[in-house]
Motif scaffolding. Sequence first.
Motif, PDB file in Angstrom:
ATOM      1  N   GLN A   1       0.828  -1.200   0.000  1.00 58.13           N
ATOM      2  CA  GLN A   1       0.000   0.000   0.000  1.00 58.13           C
ATOM      3  C   GLN A   1       0.869   1.258   0.000  1.00 58.13           C
ATOM      4  O   GLN A   1       1.509   1.572   1.000  1.00 58.13           O
ATOM      5  CB  GLN A   1      -0.894   0.019   1.235  1.00 58.13           C
TER       6      GLN A   1
ATOM      7  N   GLY B   1       0.402   5.017   0.059  1.00 59.24           N
ATOM      8  CA  GLY B   1      -0.732   5.881   0.320  1.00 59.24           C
ATOM      9  C   GLY B   1      -0.354   7.278   0.748  1.00 59.24           C
ATOM     10  O   GLY B   1       0.808   7.627   0.916  1.00 59.24           O
TER      11      GLY B   1
ATOM     12  N   SER C   1      -2.022   4.356  -4.255  1.00 61.27           N
ATOM     13  CA  SER C   1      -3.040   3.313  -4.360  1.00 61.27           C
ATOM     14  C   SER C   1      -4.040   3.389  -3.217  1.00 61.27           C
ATOM     15  O   SER C   1      -5.127   2.811  -3.305  1.00 61.27           O
ATOM     16  CB  SER C   1      -2.378   1.935  -4.363  1.00 61.27           C
ATOM     17  N   HIS C   2      -3.680   4.080  -2.128  1.00 60.77           N
ATOM     18  CA  HIS C   2      -4.527   4.147  -0.942  1.00 60.77           C
ATOM     19  C   HIS C   2      -4.598   5.584  -0.423  1.00 60.77           C
ATOM     20  O   HIS C   2      -3.643   6.366  -0.590  1.00 60.77           O
ATOM     21  CB  HIS C   2      -3.993   3.231   0.163  1.00 60.77           C
TER      22      HIS C   2
ATOM     23  N   ARG D   1      -5.843   7.576   3.181  1.00 63.28           N
ATOM     24  CA  ARG D   1      -6.360   7.524   4.543  1.00 63.28           C
ATOM     25  C   ARG D   1      -6.856   8.905   4.953  1.00 63.28           C
ATOM     26  O   ARG D   1      -6.134   9.892   4.834  1.00 63.28           O
ATOM     27  CB  ARG D   1      -5.280   7.053   5.505  1.00 63.28           C
TER      28      ARG D   1
ATOM     29  N   ARG E   1      -8.042   2.927  -2.893  1.00 62.81           N
ATOM     30  CA  ARG E   1      -8.705   2.267  -1.776  1.00 62.81           C
ATOM     31  C   ARG E   1      -8.661   3.161  -0.532  1.00 62.81           C
ATOM     32  O   ARG E   1      -7.595   3.629  -0.127  1.00 62.81           O
ATOM     33  CB  ARG E   1      -8.050   0.927  -1.493  1.00 62.81           C
TER      34      ARG E   1
ATOM     35  N   TYR F   1       2.310   5.248   4.243  1.00 67.76           N
ATOM     36  CA  TYR F   1       1.487   6.400   3.875  1.00 67.76           C
ATOM     37  C   TYR F   1       2.234   7.697   4.190  1.00 67.76           C
ATOM     38  O   TYR F   1       2.715   7.888   5.313  1.00 67.76           O
ATOM     39  CB  TYR F   1       0.169   6.393   4.657  1.00 67.76           C
TER      40      TYR F   1
ATOM     41  N   THR G   1      -8.282  -3.877  -7.438  1.00 72.22           N
ATOM     42  CA  THR G   1      -8.330  -4.492  -6.116  1.00 72.22           C
ATOM     43  C   THR G   1      -7.850  -5.923  -6.200  1.00 72.22           C
ATOM     44  O   THR G   1      -7.811  -6.544  -7.256  1.00 72.22           O
ATOM     45  CB  THR G   1      -9.760  -4.475  -5.569  1.00 72.22           C
TER      46      THR G   1
END
Length: 981
Positions: free
Chosen positions: A501, A503, A570-571, A573, A611, A888, A957
Amino acid sequence: MLSLKGSEDRKSVVCRSSGLMSEVHDIKQQLNVFRGILKLFFRKLHLPALSDLQCLFPVLILWGAAEKVQGKAFKLWLQPQNETFLQSGTFPSGFLWGVGTAAFPTEGSWDADGKGESVWDRFTRHADPSSDSYVQWEEDLKSVRYLGVNFYAFSLSWTRLFPDGNPTANPNPAGVQHYRRLIGRLKELQVEPVVTLFHWDLPQVLQERFGGWLNRSMPDVFADYAAFCFRTFGAEVRYWITMHNPFLLAVQGYGTGAHAPGVTGDPADPFIAAHNLIRAHAKAWHVYDKHFRPHQRAMEAVIGWFAEPIYGSGDYPESLKASNRGIIPEFSAQERLWLKGTADFFSLAFGPETLRVGRGLARFGQTVKLDLRSVLVWVQQMYGDPQVLVAESGWFSDASVGVEDTVAIYLMKRFILQVMQAVSVDGVRVFGYTAWSLLDGFEWNHGYSIRRGLFYIDFSKPQRHRLPKTSAHFYRRLVKDNGFPTENTPHIEGRFPCDFQFGVSESVLQVHLHPFSPQFTDPHLYRWNLSGNGALTPVTGVLLHTRPAQCTDFLYIQRHLFLLGVTGSSHYRFALDWTQLAPDGDPASANPETVRFYRCVLSELHRRGIRPVVTLYHPSYRSPSLGLPESLHANGGWRNVSTVDSFVKYAAFCFHQFGATVPTWITVNEPNRLTEAYAEDQQTVARHLLLAHAKTWRIYNDRFRQKQGGSVSLALHADWVEPANPFLDSHRSAQQQFMAFELGRFLDPLIGGGNEGRGSALIGFSDDERAELKGALDFVALNHFTTRLVSPWKNLKPTNPDHCCSLMTDVTWPVSHLGQAIVPWGLRRMLGWVKHRYGDSFSIVITASGVDDQAAHDDQLRQTYIRSYLQEALKARELDAVNLRGFYIWKLQDHHDLQFGLFSSAAHHSRPKASVNLYRDIITRHGFPSTSDPRPLTCRDTTTGRAASSALGSRRTNRCCSSACACPSARPCSALSSSFL
């Protein structure tokens, strides 16, 4: 002539221990003297420190402010240094490491074996201050040998060799024998003696008879004394220093009166003393050059390390002579020729006097920093790139500090690192470094109020045992390693797996219902600029068909997620705003438009293949309510157990409303930081936060997991700490205690077998609560930003629930504008600690990591941070087998000032910074692949079975690595955690 009364008056200053400012009685009155003496030494000698250059640094700043100096020296001083993050490395082969002392502070025995009285003996009323080195010289050499240095610098006591000060008379046999023994033993130990002829302790008889350095005949007397020393000891001594710190002697001894002989009054005296010191040095140099150099190792002999080599015309600057007519002496034409070039190397001393003078100058708005590198570069550029010896470097500790001198370690490290940067980055030809000093002693006018030794001496005991301080252990290791060899694995090549991930992390994503696009929702038809005013005017009687509101109508969402897409992440938060979703604490009263806004955010993320990772509660320390609904905060906030129940209801509401599109949830962001906002109630608050998380996890697990298939965790602040003093067991214990408190008190009850924690902070759960806590975690989420140093808290209160440790920062670590230290290897060590404590049962995700950077575009600091911290993340995976599944960056956009954002604020047009391209490139390549393998990473989409590039725009995904892709640590699809795909 110095009167006895004058000496007694000065005694009151010598014995005072109130601080370093006792020497500076009136800065304004001394300003002209300081300027003049410095100008004199700049032109005539390479003024080495303020104890030979210790004052150079702050006084140059003063000139810039007070006189608008535009000369070469000042312009060079203002030039910025090449920025470097160099923290490790070694010095060139053959670099010389040494340690030094002076006779008066250490020898003692002021009248033993026929020694005569010096001006410092008289100045201190024969207090016999000492480390007893005249008697315990062999113990000194054991200390020198322990350090493993190449050379030992010490000074000769003029009155121990010639009690009456007359160097043409018969010498004192005991004094000669003492120094011959000392030098001979050093040679046996293969340690080079570096001998200073004169370190301020002038024979008192010369002060009384001639007025000391105010007498023009003193240079001849000094030349005879130097000739005796060269003749007597020169066969065994390759390195000579004529005199130590002539600047300070002139100003403090014959100007302010703070040093012996304590002369004050006549403004011309410092100039006269400096004039004669320069002449004395030159005479000594010529004596050696003419009579001794051919017979004593000419290529290795060093004279005049105390000062800058003499350049220019050999005379004082015209401006100095013009502004001090009638008080400044003149050199003859022959003397001007004699002065030029009378030094073989540039000798530089750098120590506490910087701070002393700096504090005085701060009254005029000046600032002083301890930057030895800048001084070395200035010397290089000002004086033709000479070879340089750092002849004195060190700081001081308070007299109460014993062998555990932690702060002194980092000050020494700072100075030596600055020397290494000057050598490695700037090309300064430094060939040796002298740590000052070997032993604690009588520190001149500061007496016993400070300590400067690497070896501790208890002056209350007659034995005067030499005990190595931790700074001695540090210097010994540094000498052995010839610097700071890197302790970490160098840059590695490799890629993160396809499911890793990458992010961006944010705090609360604020609800922006406006601007809102009215297109297709407004039934009116408009005409533009009908009356020439540029306005839209509705057409009467015409109505159009409309459509329901859509997520694309939220212009803020489109703009915000466009920026996110540029990063290639890709992510994403972000946190929900609890105060907007449930203003009174009851989700039943949620604003439908707020719910729709967040649904649209999630929908747009899904449409873009990004995501979401959603945080339910992200405390806001700018909010009076800490981000809680006001009614909950007014009722005690997290002190009240009712907040636990309210949070669980709020969480269930969010799972129900948004869970279908949220694969990953964070219950609370940094609960270990939130507890600090509740002062004395930290234990209760920690208990309630853990219970709120566990109950929320249970509700998700029982009611939502089967249908939604997501995962739940809480994100802990997880900075790393290193023992402040690596040579002390108590500091290593403090490291473990701090980490157990920071992470263990929250993770132990969840994944540590349900126990209350192995640290000292026991929260106290019931059996039912422990059962509810056990296993209530799907993965470990950690926010990591920096590394600090930790030591035991001396004033420990047993009932305090805090970690009972003190924190500090290594002064050699590069720091951001806000003071955040950049220590990449701390991330890897923190991850290793978590793996060691909890094993591999749970995957780990770094859910926030970043640094502030003031650059509007070319954010070099942030680029270095991202690159180096992701390197350490890769090392943790590949070399330490840490099950790290994501990283992240904090955060997407600045709010106002230039700080943590990858993009500037909307007020600054949301411009991308250079770090965006860097991060996107790392994501595209999935790490740091070999330059010999430029192929893009190909991952297989498990929903279609087709290969898909990991580049931007190809997000899918449930991806995992194909057997053919270049994923060095790829796991088969069946081995991937379903909770974090």
